[in-house]
Design an enzyme around this catalytic site. Structure first.
Site, mmCIF file in Angstrom:
data_model
loop_
_atom_site.group_PDB
_atom_site.id
_atom_site.type_symbol
_atom_site.label_atom_id
_atom_site.label_comp_id
_atom_site.label_asym_id
_atom_site.label_seq_id
_atom_site.Cartn_x
_atom_site.Cartn_y
_atom_site.Cartn_z
ATOM 1 N N HIS A 63 21.005 5.984 -45.109
ATOM 2 C CA HIS A 63 20.382 5.500 -43.875
ATOM 3 C C HIS A 63 19.563 4.239 -44.177
ATOM 4 O O HIS A 63 18.634 4.277 -44.987
ATOM 5 C CB HIS A 63 19.455 6.579 -43.297
ATOM 6 C CG HIS A 63 18.752 6.146 -42.047
ATOM 7 N ND1 HIS A 63 17.384 6.140 -41.918
ATOM 8 C CD2 HIS A 63 19.244 5.666 -40.877
ATOM 9 C CE1 HIS A 63 17.051 5.695 -40.721
ATOM 10 N NE2 HIS A 63 18.156 5.402 -40.071
ATOM 11 N N HIS A 87 19.886 0.513 -33.051
ATOM 12 C CA HIS A 87 20.900 1.552 -33.283
ATOM 13 C C HIS A 87 21.948 1.577 -32.168
ATOM 14 O O HIS A 87 23.032 2.113 -32.350
ATOM 15 C CB HIS A 87 20.256 2.942 -33.321
ATOM 16 C CG HIS A 87 19.460 3.192 -34.571
ATOM 17 N ND1 HIS A 87 18.156 2.806 -34.690
ATOM 18 C CD2 HIS A 87 19.798 3.781 -35.749
ATOM 19 C CE1 HIS A 87 17.711 3.152 -35.894
ATOM 20 N NE2 HIS A 87 18.676 3.733 -36.553
ATOM 21 N N ARG A 159 10.295 -11.750 -33.535
ATOM 22 C CA ARG A 159 10.828 -10.618 -34.300
ATOM 23 C C ARG A 159 9.917 -9.409 -34.075
ATOM 24 O O ARG A 159 8.774 -9.389 -34.547
ATOM 25 C CB ARG A 159 10.879 -10.973 -35.790
ATOM 26 C CG ARG A 159 11.188 -9.780 -36.719
ATOM 27 C CD ARG A 159 12.618 -9.315 -36.565
ATOM 28 N NE ARG A 159 12.990 -8.286 -37.508
ATOM 29 C CZ ARG A 159 13.287 -7.024 -37.173
ATOM 30 N NH1 ARG A 159 13.173 -6.610 -35.920
ATOM 31 N NH2 ARG A 159 13.692 -6.177 -38.089
ATOM 32 N N CYS A 208 11.601 -15.552 -41.003
ATOM 33 C CA CYS A 208 11.976 -14.168 -41.262
ATOM 34 C C CYS A 208 12.799 -14.153 -42.558
ATOM 35 O O CYS A 208 13.656 -15.023 -42.759
ATOM 36 C CB CYS A 208 12.796 -13.618 -40.100
ATOM 37 S SG CYS A 208 13.245 -11.904 -40.369
ATOM 38 N N TYR A 346 12.350 -5.466 -47.352
ATOM 39 C CA TYR A 346 11.763 -6.687 -47.904
ATOM 40 C C TYR A 346 11.490 -6.539 -49.401
ATOM 41 O O TYR A 346 10.419 -6.872 -49.898
ATOM 42 C CB TYR A 346 10.495 -7.088 -47.119
ATOM 43 C CG TYR A 346 10.762 -7.176 -45.639
ATOM 44 C CD1 TYR A 346 11.451 -8.270 -45.114
ATOM 45 C CD2 TYR A 346 10.392 -6.149 -44.769
ATOM 46 C CE1 TYR A 346 11.737 -8.342 -43.756
ATOM 47 C CE2 TYR A 346 10.682 -6.214 -43.416
ATOM 48 C CZ TYR A 346 11.357 -7.308 -42.910
ATOM 49 O OH TYR A 346 11.635 -7.368 -41.573
HETATM 50 N N1 MTE Z 1 3.743 -7.475 -36.913
HETATM 51 C C1 MTE Z 1 3.784 -6.354 -36.183
HETATM 52 N N2 MTE Z 1 2.636 -5.752 -35.859
HETATM 53 N N3 MTE Z 1 4.972 -5.812 -35.764
HETATM 54 C C2 MTE Z 1 6.177 -6.400 -36.087
HETATM 55 O O1 MTE Z 1 7.233 -5.898 -35.680
HETATM 56 N N4 MTE Z 1 7.298 -8.208 -37.307
HETATM 57 C C3 MTE Z 1 7.160 -9.010 -38.522
HETATM 58 C C4 MTE Z 1 5.974 -9.955 -38.413
HETATM 59 N N5 MTE Z 1 4.800 -9.238 -37.978
HETATM 60 C C5 MTE Z 1 6.147 -7.566 -36.890
HETATM 61 C C6 MTE Z 1 4.893 -8.097 -37.261
HETATM 62 C C7 MTE Z 1 8.343 -9.805 -38.830
HETATM 63 S S1 MTE Z 1 9.623 -8.991 -39.624
HETATM 64 C C8 MTE Z 1 8.409 -11.142 -38.589
HETATM 65 S S2 MTE Z 1 9.768 -12.044 -39.071
HETATM 66 C C9 MTE Z 1 7.315 -11.849 -37.931
HETATM 67 O O2 MTE Z 1 6.301 -10.966 -37.482
HETATM 68 C C10 MTE Z 1 7.809 -12.644 -36.742
HETATM 69 O O3 MTE Z 1 6.748 -13.295 -36.119
HETATM 70 P P1 MTE Z 1 6.963 -13.949 -34.681
HETATM 71 O O4 MTE Z 1 7.571 -12.914 -33.780
HETATM 72 O O5 MTE Z 1 5.637 -14.430 -34.236
HETATM 73 O O6 MTE Z 1 7.929 -15.090 -34.906
#
Ligand code: MTE
Length: 494
Positions: A63, A87, A159, A208, A346
């Site tokens: 998964h 999903h 994102r 990202c 990551y």
């Molecule tokens: N922070 C929170 N609280 N929740 C999230 O889903 N996504 C992360 C990050 N910070 C995320 C987060 C990811 S994977 C990315 S790539 C960036 O926020 C994207 O920032 P943006 O949406 O401002 O471009």
């Protein structure tokens, strides 16, 4: 149970299999919810989806979301999938149906409507290139990446992992906790309290880690994650206060950073009630020239809801996942964030590691970004005007960890010869403290009668690191850090 609800439950048709995910299968036995709920261990793991009962025991180790799936043991996956909307694809429904063992009794089928969960999502600019709607993931269109050095807020890529939380700036608090030898001390800061620290501005791109994953998928093989093209990077001028100043004010010792981490927690929660969280090494936040920002403004305006209103971390030079939005807690700790976003994603793997062999605990977390570049215009398959025997090629380049892009090279002939692109917009910050992207342009000569061109682009940063030619050797199960040369083919319009 309301039988009308059961009848209106949406089912997803699987074209090839000629059946519907979670639809009735008269050829299979019927189970009651009580029976299904007993199968919630690694040894026997069942889930339901609408009318479907599935034994997914064998699927557990592969998964992509790791152990998160264990929360759905003996239950419906729907509430989880309403949050993790990625999903809901044909591919996943098709895979699910291969594990089908029966039907859930009519009286036990519940309508897990997800409308309420997503009712308060912010309005979004129609020009964003949407990859998934729930959660909302969208790219900055390439022509808008090069049109502005600082991407307008409404066009900045988005994102999300979960629905966007609704927070009030006036009542928002940031809790700073310091853990030391089993003890923890905490202090809450309002945004007004944070405003009392010296104000700073930082020009920084956020990228990202999965940017350009779709090229990796195409050139090598599919990796798990949002199918980003090159638009999961944008640049902004962030304003706020340095995390370093706030941590020092709270008594954190700059000389005691070894083995310590800063955990960031957002206010967004998943289906199990867990808050989004990840961490960086404390040294990255406390170095004398560290520029990790607690940001309240983006390009001179209050942060938009999609980008973390009212407070986010901006960890420049790191994969954007570390820049936690809707920031509600910062913890100095002797351990990394325990969240599955930190532990199961990551991280760096070589191209031969698969889901069965991946050792997440032993894999290095990604805290910096490699040098990369992309052509934004002309786009693949487009028609590009030839003027004065040349075609104008434009794009972006970026490197992580404070490195500055010092060269962008463009090849019109498969790498036999290279032209130097000229930077059109770059920040003035020095190498080591340079976090913005660089926009570039190159006038590429066209041969008489040539009607098509493939250009390659690669960048070199101030550490003299450069991009690999192909994705083959840098492919990884998560499809992150895809920084091979960008190769684009377009038609020439004489
Ligand atoms: N922070 C929170 N609280 N929740 C999230 O889903 N996504 C992360 C990050 N910070 C995320 C987060 C990811 S994977 C990315 S790539 C960036 O926020 C994207 O920032 P943006 O949406 O401002 O471009």
């Amino acid at each position: 149970m309301d039988s009308k609800k059961v009848n209106t439950v949406k089912v997803h048709k699987i074209e090839n299999l000629k059946l519907e995910a979670g639809g009735m299968r008269p050829d299979l036995p019927t189970f009651r919810a009580d029976e299904v709920s007993k199968h919630d261990t690694n040894g026997s793991f069942w889930v339901t989806y609408k009318h479907g009962v599935y034994d997914i025991t064998k699927f557990l180790p592969s998964h992509p979301g790791g152990e998160q799936i264990l929360n759905a043991g003996g239950l419906s996956v729907e509430p989880f999938w309403n949050v993790y909307g990625n999903h809901k694809t044909e591919e996943v429904f098709e895979l699910l149906e291969t594990f089908r063992i029966g039907n859930l009794h009519d009286d036990d089928v519940v309508d897990h409507s997800d409308e309420e969960l997503w009712a308060k999502e912010p309005a979004r600019d129609a020009r964003l290139l949407v990859r998934t709607r729930r959660p909302f993931n969208a790219e900055t269109p390439p022509q808008h990446q090069i049109a502005h050095f600082d991407t307008p807020n409404e066009l900045f890529f988005v994102r999300q992992h979960m629905p966007v939380p609704e927070l009030e700036a006036s009542s928002h608090k940031l809790r700073i906790s310091i853990e030391q030898g089993g003890r923890s001390t905490s202090r809450d800061f309002s945004l007004e309290d944070l405003d009392k620290f010296p104000q700073s501005q930082l020009s920084a791109a956020l990228m990202c880690a999965g940017n350009r994953r779709s090229e990796m998928n195409k050139e090598v093989k599919p990796a798990k994650g949002v199918g980003w093209s090159g638009g999961a990077v944008s640049n902004a001028l962030w304003s706020g206060v340095y995390l370093r100043d706030v941590l020092l004010h709270c008594g954190v010792d700059v000389d005691d950073v070894e083995g310590k981490h800063v955990i960031f927690q957002g206010s967004d929660v998943d289906a199990t009630g867990a808050n989004f969280s990840t961490s960086i090494p404390l040294a990255q936040a406390l170095a004398a020239d560290a520029r990790v920002l607690l940001a309240t403004r983006m390009n001179g305006r209050a942060l938009p809801p999609d980008h973390g209103r009212p407070l986010r971390a901006v960890v420049p030079g790191a994969p954007a996942v570390r820049s936690v939005k809707w920031l509600e807690a910062v913890t100095v700790s002797e351990r990394e964030s325990p969240s599955h976003w930190h532990q199961k994603d990551y991280r760096s793997f070589n191209a031969s590691v698969d889901w069965a062999s991946a050792d997440f605990a032993g894999a290095p977390p990604v805290y910096g970004m490699p040098v990369t570049s992309a052509v934004c215009e002309p786009q693949n398959g487009a028609r590009a005007p030839v003027r004065g025997g040349r075609v104008l090629v434009r794009g972006y380049a970026y490197s992580g960890g404070g490195a500055k892009v010092v060269r962008v090279d463009v090849s019109p002939d498969g790498g036999r010869t290279w032209l130097a692109a000229r930077p059109t917009h770059a920040a003035g910050d020095s190498p080591g403290r340079h976090y913005a992207w660089t926009l570039w342009a190159c006038e590429v000569p066209v041969q008489p009668g040539q009607d098509e061109m493939e250009v390659w682009v690669k960048a070199t940063d101030s550490n003299m690191n450069t991009q690999p030619e192909r994705f083959a050797h840098i492919w990884n199960i998560r499809g992150i850090l895809g920084n091979a040369y960008h190769k684009v083919t377009f038609k020439l319009q004489h």
